[in-house]
Design an enzyme around this catalytic site. Sequence first.
Site, PDB file in Angstrom:
ATOM      1  N   GLU A 123       0.827  -1.188  -0.026  1.00  0.00           N
ATOM      2  CA  GLU A 123      -0.014   0.176  -0.015  1.00  0.00           C
ATOM      3  C   GLU A 123       1.017   1.276  -0.075  1.00  0.00           C
ATOM      4  O   GLU A 123       0.538   2.171  -0.794  1.00  0.00           O
ATOM      5  CB  GLU A 123      -0.865   0.121   1.169  1.00  0.00           C
ATOM      6  CG  GLU A 123      -2.232  -1.011   1.130  1.00  0.00           C
ATOM      7  CD  GLU A 123      -3.048  -0.689   0.023  1.00  0.00           C
ATOM      8  OE1 GLU A 123      -3.493   0.619  -0.079  1.00  0.00           O
ATOM      9  OE2 GLU A 123      -3.555  -1.550  -0.655  1.00  0.00           O
ATOM     10  N   CYS A 127     -12.178   1.707 -14.892  1.00  0.00           N
ATOM     11  CA  CYS A 127     -12.466   3.083 -14.539  1.00  0.00           C
ATOM     12  C   CYS A 127     -11.102   3.947 -14.633  1.00  0.00           C
ATOM     13  O   CYS A 127     -10.952   4.686 -13.616  1.00  0.00           O
ATOM     14  CB  CYS A 127     -13.330   3.203 -13.386  1.00  0.00           C
ATOM     15  SG  CYS A 127     -14.167   4.624 -13.149  1.00  0.00           S
ATOM     16  N   CYS A 133     -15.731   1.706 -20.371  1.00  0.00           N
ATOM     17  CA  CYS A 133     -17.187   1.724 -19.454  1.00  0.00           C
ATOM     18  C   CYS A 133     -17.890   0.318 -20.116  1.00  0.00           C
ATOM     19  O   CYS A 133     -18.787  -0.207 -19.093  1.00  0.00           O
ATOM     20  CB  CYS A 133     -18.154   2.782 -19.877  1.00  0.00           C
ATOM     21  SG  CYS A 133     -17.380   4.285 -19.248  1.00  0.00           S
TER      22      CYS A 133
END
Length: 348
Positions: free
Chosen positions: A35, A190, A197
């Site tokens: 992370e 996205c 899409c």
Amino acid sequence: MNTFARELLRWYDHHGRKDLPWQHPREAYRVWLSEIMLQQTQVVTVIGYFQRFVERLPTLVDLADADEDTVLALWSGLGYYRRARFLHRAAQLCVEGHGGELPRDLDALMALPGIGRSTAGAILAQAHGLRFPILDGNVKRVLSRYHGVAGFPGESAIEKQLWRHADEHTPEERTADYTQAIMDLGATVCVRSKPLCLLCPHAASCVAHRDGLTATLPTAKPGKKVPTRSLAMLLLRDAGGRILLEKRGPQGVWSGLWSLPEATDPDAAGSVASAFAHVGDADPLPAFTHVFSHYKLDVSPILFDHAAPLAAVADRADRRWCGRDEIAALGLPAPVRTLLDNLPEISP
């Protein structure tokens, strides 16, 4: 389980990323390290750094026991080096106060340097399956578009609204998979420019897709002119091929990293170099520009070959003459390492 999460998990089961190195095993230390590395950096870049890092420092205790130069050398090239120093200090605090483990409490995690609410949530959700939402850059983009949230996500009111959406969509079941899934959706479908899409599981209910707003959501940060600074980097190389390096102070860019002596401009390079060694002719190398988040740096490298170190300029904690093997073990800014890697052979 809410519809958003159910559709997303169905998509993840078929298209999500399940072979990332920090997922095997998906334990707190590895999730945390990934992370932090993934902040401002793409997965494809992080994978190699992550694997080298955990090979050298496989546990939190190993990280805590390492010296700063080792940590920064492993981080060298990832940029945003404050992340590495926060990681190192947080590991030391975990050894001092949490038995050598990351705490399983949101507030305790957020009290550690470099861990914000989203990172803490990602650790708890992915490593322990606990229900905590996340809101990294990818998730902000997904939720801004899905709910049609206008306004720069960095603004407090907009961010608060996005956190509310993130919380309402996070399920009680399969929380670890959901957390990975929503990050994957933002990273692979996205995306910032030209989102795919037609491949999105939420296309039918996405406000931005329905209203043709995918190019304008999320709202961009108000722009401002990026200033440019200039300097000369001095490469003093002695007859044995050693390079003079200096450790930068605790403040400013590249703080704590080893770098090259600097002059305000090429015309001042000779006088600065002569403070360290007897030098001959200066050999200008190709100039380059390095872009930081808040300014651009124009660098003019100047090579001084066969520099004879002055007796008064001995090695010390923040300055030393280094051979190639020594340089490889130090934390250097990426452009400096690239410059040294591409340095021409020493002239006769």
